[in-house]
Write a protein that holds these residues in place. Sequence first.
Motif, PDB file in Angstrom:
ATOM      1  N   ARG A 188       0.863  -1.227   0.055  1.00  0.00           N
ATOM      2  CA  ARG A 188       0.018  -0.086  -0.264  1.00  0.00           C
ATOM      3  C   ARG A 188       0.832   1.165   0.169  1.00  0.00           C
ATOM      4  O   ARG A 188       0.734   2.119  -0.809  1.00  0.00           O
ATOM      5  CB  ARG A 188      -0.964  -0.024   1.337  1.00  0.00           C
ATOM      6  N   ARG A 189       1.875   1.195   0.649  1.00  0.00           N
ATOM      7  CA  ARG A 189       2.823   2.420   0.937  1.00  0.00           C
ATOM      8  C   ARG A 189       3.372   2.699  -0.617  1.00  0.00           C
ATOM      9  O   ARG A 189       3.573   3.672  -0.907  1.00  0.00           O
ATOM     10  CB  ARG A 189       3.986   2.269   1.962  1.00  0.00           C
ATOM     11  N   TRP A 190       3.914   1.607  -1.169  1.00  0.00           N
ATOM     12  CA  TRP A 190       4.483   1.889  -2.397  1.00  0.00           C
ATOM     13  C   TRP A 190       3.648   2.328  -3.605  1.00  0.00           C
ATOM     14  O   TRP A 190       3.747   3.151  -4.452  1.00  0.00           O
ATOM     15  CB  TRP A 190       5.233   0.331  -2.944  1.00  0.00           C
ATOM     16  N   ARG A 191       2.159   1.896  -3.470  1.00  0.00           N
ATOM     17  CA  ARG A 191       1.256   2.207  -4.172  1.00  0.00           C
ATOM     18  C   ARG A 191       0.997   3.927  -4.164  1.00  0.00           C
ATOM     19  O   ARG A 191       0.908   4.578  -4.753  1.00  0.00           O
ATOM     20  CB  ARG A 191       0.055   1.640  -4.375  1.00  0.00           C
ATOM     21  N   THR A 192       0.947   4.130  -2.688  1.00  0.00           N
ATOM     22  CA  THR A 192       0.346   5.598  -2.386  1.00  0.00           C
ATOM     23  C   THR A 192       1.635   6.521  -2.602  1.00  0.00           C
ATOM     24  O   THR A 192       1.585   7.628  -2.933  1.00  0.00           O
ATOM     25  CB  THR A 192      -0.504   5.619  -1.131  1.00  0.00           C
ATOM     26  N   ASP A 193       2.461   6.149  -1.696  1.00  0.00           N
ATOM     27  CA  ASP A 193       3.617   7.015  -1.869  1.00  0.00           C
ATOM     28  C   ASP A 193       5.155   6.700  -2.588  1.00  0.00           C
ATOM     29  O   ASP A 193       6.049   7.173  -2.509  1.00  0.00           O
ATOM     30  CB  ASP A 193       4.409   6.914  -0.135  1.00  0.00           C
TER      31      ASP A 193
END
Length: 326
Positions: free
Chosen positions: A81-86
């Motif tokens: 999720r962090r890779w996708r959003t940030d």
Amino acid sequence: MIFGCRHFGMGAKDGRPGPGPEEIEHVEAAFTVLSLIYAFCASDFMPNLRILDIDGHERIMKKAIKVINKYHDPIIEERMRRWRTDGGVDDEPEDILDVFISLKDDKGKPLLTMEEIKAQAAELIFATVDNPSNTVEWAMAEMLNQPDILRKAIDELNHVVGPHRLVEESDFPNLPYLKACAREALRLHPIAPFNLPHVSSTDTTVTGFFIPKGSQVLLSRVGLGRNPKVWEDPMRFNPDRHFNEKNVGLDEPDLRFISFSGGRRGCIGAQLGTMMTYMLLARVLHAFTWSLPAGEELVNLSEEEHSLFMAKPLHALAKPRLYFLS
Ligand code: HEM
């Protein structure tokens, strides 16, 4: 302190430092998965029987995998999720999970799906968890029974590292005796009787034996490592036998015993596994003075009836000996 891969000591249950219940549950689940690798399973040969789960392996395996997933999935999902959003994780050093997530195919699309990353992460845990701890447990047990060997390894550590700091990776080139002890433990006490099962992809002949295409091939780790034609007095723990080797390491490309095996399916973690094993053995020997519990003169070196683990986990007393750790 109780050593042992599947057994935890160091006071976990009585409040002193040591692994907590979650770590214990995770590692026990990993060992459950590993314990079934070589198990005979009727449905491997008659797939129609799978639905009956005659040996109960599917049920055991599913339960263990559920535990593994319980711990892995939230971490992997959150990281994705962090890779996708940030677009990544800036505030922490990149780890292997970041590498898996950021791999791209030739069209610039993510190379691995979430399911594939989860499978890779679990595979890495299964491949890493057992060998170094088993090797060090047996090395310590053998060395406690042969105080001259223990003394020699400690003298080497005292000479090379001294009392004012911990052992570092950069010390390993100067610790040939310690490395020989680890190598000897891996030769005499492999974690499993056989190498991972393989199937031959073509007809082939190895040292005069014809192996038809499609054969299941199981290399005997004990058959090689304890072979009296290759190793003099093979059941004796004798690190000196490796001392004449040009460069004492854990790898064994000639397969006189199996450490990391070889070829395309050989261990991908040989370098890391070597460092983990040396570091664990070196640090426990260097940081503590070891003795057996009162009334015990020798460690019982029997193996479990159905495995090569120590029948009774090594139980030894550790007294801190580095002043800056006390
Ligand atoms: C002292 C430590 C280790 C020992 C003795 C060891 C030994 C082995 C052996 C004997 C195999 C089977 C090779 C074959 O099938 O012919 C293997 C496979 C494997 N090892 Fe290790 N290993 C160690 C540490 C590690 C570590 C630290 C990692 C991961 C970072 C790792 C990852 C793997 C993987 C992924 C495979 C499967 C390779 C494949 O089937 O393609 N191992 N290891």
